[in-house]
Design a protein around this motif. Structure first.
Motif, PDB file in Angstrom:
ATOM      1  N   GLU A   4       0.833  -1.202   0.000  1.00  0.00           N
ATOM      2  CA  GLU A   4       0.000   0.000   0.000  1.00  0.00           C
ATOM      3  C   GLU A   4       0.872   1.258   0.000  1.00  0.00           C
ATOM      4  O   GLU A   4       0.665   2.170  -0.809  1.00  0.00           O
ATOM      5  N   LEU A   5       1.860   1.320   0.870  1.00  0.00           N
ATOM      6  CA  LEU A   5       2.737   2.493   0.948  1.00  0.00           C
ATOM      7  C   LEU A   5       3.627   2.575  -0.287  1.00  0.00           C
ATOM      8  O   LEU A   5       3.827   3.657  -0.839  1.00  0.00           O
ATOM      9  N   LEU A   6       4.154   1.450  -0.732  1.00  0.00           N
ATOM     10  CA  LEU A   6       5.011   1.440  -1.917  1.00  0.00           C
ATOM     11  C   LEU A   6       4.274   1.995  -3.129  1.00  0.00           C
ATOM     12  O   LEU A   6       4.823   2.783  -3.894  1.00  0.00           O
ATOM     13  N   ARG A   7       3.038   1.608  -3.299  1.00  0.00           N
ATOM     14  CA  ARG A   7       2.269   2.009  -4.482  1.00  0.00           C
ATOM     15  C   ARG A   7       1.737   3.437  -4.392  1.00  0.00           C
ATOM     16  O   ARG A   7       1.489   4.068  -5.412  1.00  0.00           O
ATOM     17  N   SER A   8       1.559   3.961  -3.184  1.00  0.00           N
ATOM     18  CA  SER A   8       0.935   5.273  -3.054  1.00  0.00           C
ATOM     19  C   SER A   8       1.899   6.410  -2.701  1.00  0.00           C
ATOM     20  O   SER A   8       1.701   7.541  -3.157  1.00  0.00           O
ATOM     21  N   ARG A   9       2.925   6.110  -1.906  1.00  0.00           N
ATOM     22  CA  ARG A   9       3.785   7.197  -1.423  1.00  0.00           C
ATOM     23  C   ARG A   9       5.253   6.776  -1.300  1.00  0.00           C
ATOM     24  O   ARG A   9       5.936   7.147  -0.350  1.00  0.00           O
ATOM     25  N   ALA A  10       5.746   6.032  -2.263  1.00  0.00           N
ATOM     26  CA  ALA A  10       7.108   5.497  -2.177  1.00  0.00           C
ATOM     27  C   ALA A  10       8.158   6.594  -2.078  1.00  0.00           C
ATOM     28  O   ALA A  10       9.062   6.526  -1.243  1.00  0.00           O
ATOM     29  N   ARG A  11       8.072   7.609  -2.943  1.00  0.00           N
ATOM     30  CA  ARG A  11       9.100   8.668  -2.917  1.00  0.00           C
ATOM     31  C   ARG A  11       9.059   9.424  -1.588  1.00  0.00           C
ATOM     32  O   ARG A  11      10.102   9.769  -1.037  1.00  0.00           O
ATOM     33  N   LEU A  12       7.880   9.648  -1.049  1.00  0.00           N
ATOM     34  CA  LEU A  12       7.782  10.310   0.262  1.00  0.00           C
ATOM     35  C   LEU A  12       8.411   9.453   1.357  1.00  0.00           C
ATOM     36  O   LEU A  12       9.051   9.983   2.271  1.00  0.00           O
ATOM     37  N   ALA A  13       8.231   8.137   1.271  1.00  0.00           N
ATOM     38  CA  ALA A  13       8.852   7.247   2.259  1.00  0.00           C
ATOM     39  C   ALA A  13      10.367   7.344   2.181  1.00  0.00           C
ATOM     40  O   ALA A  13      11.045   7.376   3.217  1.00  0.00           O
ATOM     41  N   VAL A  14      10.907   7.432   0.972  1.00  0.00           N
ATOM     42  CA  VAL A  14      12.361   7.566   0.807  1.00  0.00           C
ATOM     43  C   VAL A  14      12.821   8.902   1.374  1.00  0.00           C
ATOM     44  O   VAL A  14      13.828   8.972   2.089  1.00  0.00           O
ATOM     45  N   GLN A  15      12.085   9.969   1.097  1.00  0.00           N
ATOM     46  CA  GLN A  15      12.451  11.290   1.620  1.00  0.00           C
ATOM     47  C   GLN A  15      12.445  11.312   3.144  1.00  0.00           C
ATOM     48  O   GLN A  15      13.285  11.943   3.773  1.00  0.00           O
ATOM     49  N   ALA A  16      11.501  10.600   3.746  1.00  0.00           N
ATOM     50  CA  ALA A  16      11.330  10.646   5.205  1.00  0.00           C
ATOM     51  C   ALA A  16      12.225   9.670   5.959  1.00  0.00           C
ATOM     52  O   ALA A  16      12.401   9.820   7.166  1.00  0.00           O
ATOM     53  N   CYS A  17      12.796   8.692   5.270  1.00  0.00           N
ATOM     54  CA  CYS A  17      13.550   7.665   6.001  1.00  0.00           C
ATOM     55  C   CYS A  17      14.847   8.221   6.583  1.00  0.00           C
ATOM     56  O   CYS A  17      15.404   9.191   6.089  1.00  0.00           O
ATOM     57  N   SER A  18      15.282   7.580   7.645  1.00  0.00           N
ATOM     58  CA  SER A  18      16.472   8.046   8.361  1.00  0.00           C
ATOM     59  C   SER A  18      17.707   7.228   7.993  1.00  0.00           C
ATOM     60  O   SER A  18      18.416   6.746   8.863  1.00  0.00           O
ATOM     61  N   ALA A  19      17.947   7.072   6.683  1.00  0.00           N
ATOM     62  CA  ALA A  19      19.095   6.304   6.208  1.00  0.00           C
ATOM     63  C   ALA A  19      20.391   6.889   6.759  1.00  0.00           C
ATOM     64  O   ALA A  19      20.560   8.101   6.824  1.00  0.00           O
ATOM     65  N   LEU A  20      21.277   6.007   7.147  1.00  0.00           N
ATOM     66  CA  LEU A  20      22.540   6.406   7.750  1.00  0.00           C
ATOM     67  C   LEU A  20      23.689   6.249   6.756  1.00  0.00           C
ATOM     68  O   LEU A  20      23.624   5.397   5.872  1.00  0.00           O
ATOM     69  N   PRO A  21      24.763   7.012   6.912  1.00  0.00           N
ATOM     70  CA  PRO A  21      25.938   6.801   6.065  1.00  0.00           C
ATOM     71  C   PRO A  21      26.415   5.350   6.201  1.00  0.00           C
ATOM     72  O   PRO A  21      26.514   4.820   7.307  1.00  0.00           O
ATOM     73  N   GLY A  22      26.634   4.718   5.066  1.00  0.00           N
ATOM     74  CA  GLY A  22      27.053   3.324   5.070  1.00  0.00           C
ATOM     75  C   GLY A  22      25.902   2.346   5.228  1.00  0.00           C
ATOM     76  O   GLY A  22      26.079   1.145   5.124  1.00  0.00           O
ATOM     77  N   LEU A  23      24.726   2.852   5.486  1.00  0.00           N
ATOM     78  CA  LEU A  23      23.549   1.996   5.666  1.00  0.00           C
ATOM     79  C   LEU A  23      22.343   2.618   4.958  1.00  0.00           C
ATOM     80  O   LEU A  23      21.294   2.837   5.533  1.00  0.00           O
ATOM     81  N   GLY A  24      22.554   2.958   3.681  1.00  0.00           N
ATOM     82  CA  GLY A  24      21.468   3.442   2.855  1.00  0.00           C
ATOM     83  C   GLY A  24      21.491   4.906   2.477  1.00  0.00           C
ATOM     84  O   GLY A  24      20.778   5.310   1.568  1.00  0.00           O
ATOM     85  N   ALA A  25      22.285   5.731   3.135  1.00  0.00           N
ATOM     86  CA  ALA A  25      22.273   7.173   2.835  1.00  0.00           C
ATOM     87  C   ALA A  25      22.676   7.458   1.395  1.00  0.00           C
ATOM     88  O   ALA A  25      22.076   8.313   0.732  1.00  0.00           O
ATOM     89  N   GLU A  26      23.665   6.730   0.905  1.00  0.00           N
ATOM     90  CA  GLU A  26      24.126   6.947  -0.464  1.00  0.00           C
ATOM     91  C   GLU A  26      23.045   6.545  -1.464  1.00  0.00           C
ATOM     92  O   GLU A  26      22.778   7.257  -2.439  1.00  0.00           O
ATOM     93  N   GLN A  27      22.406   5.402  -1.221  1.00  0.00           N
ATOM     94  CA  GLN A  27      21.343   4.943  -2.108  1.00  0.00           C
ATOM     95  C   GLN A  27      20.117   5.861  -2.022  1.00  0.00           C
ATOM     96  O   GLN A  27      19.431   6.065  -3.008  1.00  0.00           O
ATOM     97  N   ARG A  28      19.874   6.405  -0.843  1.00  0.00           N
ATOM     98  CA  ARG A  28      18.756   7.339  -0.666  1.00  0.00           C
ATOM     99  C   ARG A  28      18.972   8.550  -1.561  1.00  0.00           C
ATOM    100  O   ARG A  28      18.070   8.968  -2.290  1.00  0.00           O
ATOM    101  N   SER A  29      20.180   9.113  -1.532  1.00  0.00           N
ATOM    102  CA  SER A  29      20.493  10.265  -2.380  1.00  0.00           C
ATOM    103  C   SER A  29      20.346   9.913  -3.853  1.00  0.00           C
ATOM    104  O   SER A  29      19.789  10.688  -4.631  1.00  0.00           O
ATOM    105  N   ALA A  30      20.837   8.735  -4.237  1.00  0.00           N
ATOM    106  CA  ALA A  30      20.750   8.306  -5.633  1.00  0.00           C
ATOM    107  C   ALA A  30      19.294   8.115  -6.062  1.00  0.00           C
ATOM    108  O   ALA A  30      18.917   8.521  -7.166  1.00  0.00           O
TER     109      ALA A  30
END
Length: 160
Positions: free
Chosen positions: A74-100
């Motif tokens: 449900e979230l993936l299909r409706s608000r995926a980009r917002l979920a990426v913007q809001a996530c607390s990705a850490l350096p070395g644990l998703g921050a680089e992929q979040r930016s990409a």
């Protein structure tokens, strides 16, 4: 159930989300493929968003359903980009992929989103129509990988 003895034990809610996403995405793409990291980050962000909405923290994120109200699809299909913007990705644990991921245009983002959707729908099919949780989907991925490894080993043993 630990995938390997060298894997770090998650401590924070984000680490649990990322770990679950890594396990769910396992086998979808080769780890060296740049899209693998983006897939993992997108799934982790969606897990984190659902967990936040359900007020689940730490290991409790494993209770997030893959499908249904408050579920990953449900979230993936409706608000995926917002979920990426809001996530607390850490350096070395998703921050680089979040930016990409956030730098991708709409079409390229939708390619990763479709891959994530296919991954989750695959888990629903493995579950036989029952909506699994993040924990169940992650564990199913490990079981399938172990079975494939056993089949490959048996195939080599009988051929040699």
């Amino acid at each position: 159930m630990s995938e390997s003895s060298s894997a770090a034990v998650p401590r924070t809610t984000w680490e649990y989300c990322h770990s679950g996403a890594e396990r769910i995405a396992s086998g979808q793409l080769l780890p060296g493929d740049e899209r693998h990291g983006q897939l993992v980050l997108l799934l982790a962000a969606v897990i984190a968003g659902c967990a936040d909405e359900a007020e689940l923290v730490g290991a409790e994120v494993g209770r997030v359903p893959v499908d249904g109200p408050g579920g990953l699809l449900e979230l993936l299909r409706s608000r995926a980009r917002l979920a990426v913007q809001a996530c607390s990705a850490l350096p070395g644990l998703g921050a680089e992929q979040r930016s990409a991921l956030l730098a991708l245009d709409r079409g390229a983002f939708q390619v990763v989103q479709a891959l994530a959707d296919d991954t989750l729908v695959g888990h629903l099919m493995i579950a036989g129509g029952r909506a699994p949780t993040v924990r169940e989907a992650a564990n199913a991925t490990i079981r399938v990988r172990v079975l494939k490894g056993t089949q490959a080993a048996l195939g080599r043993a009988t051929v040699g």
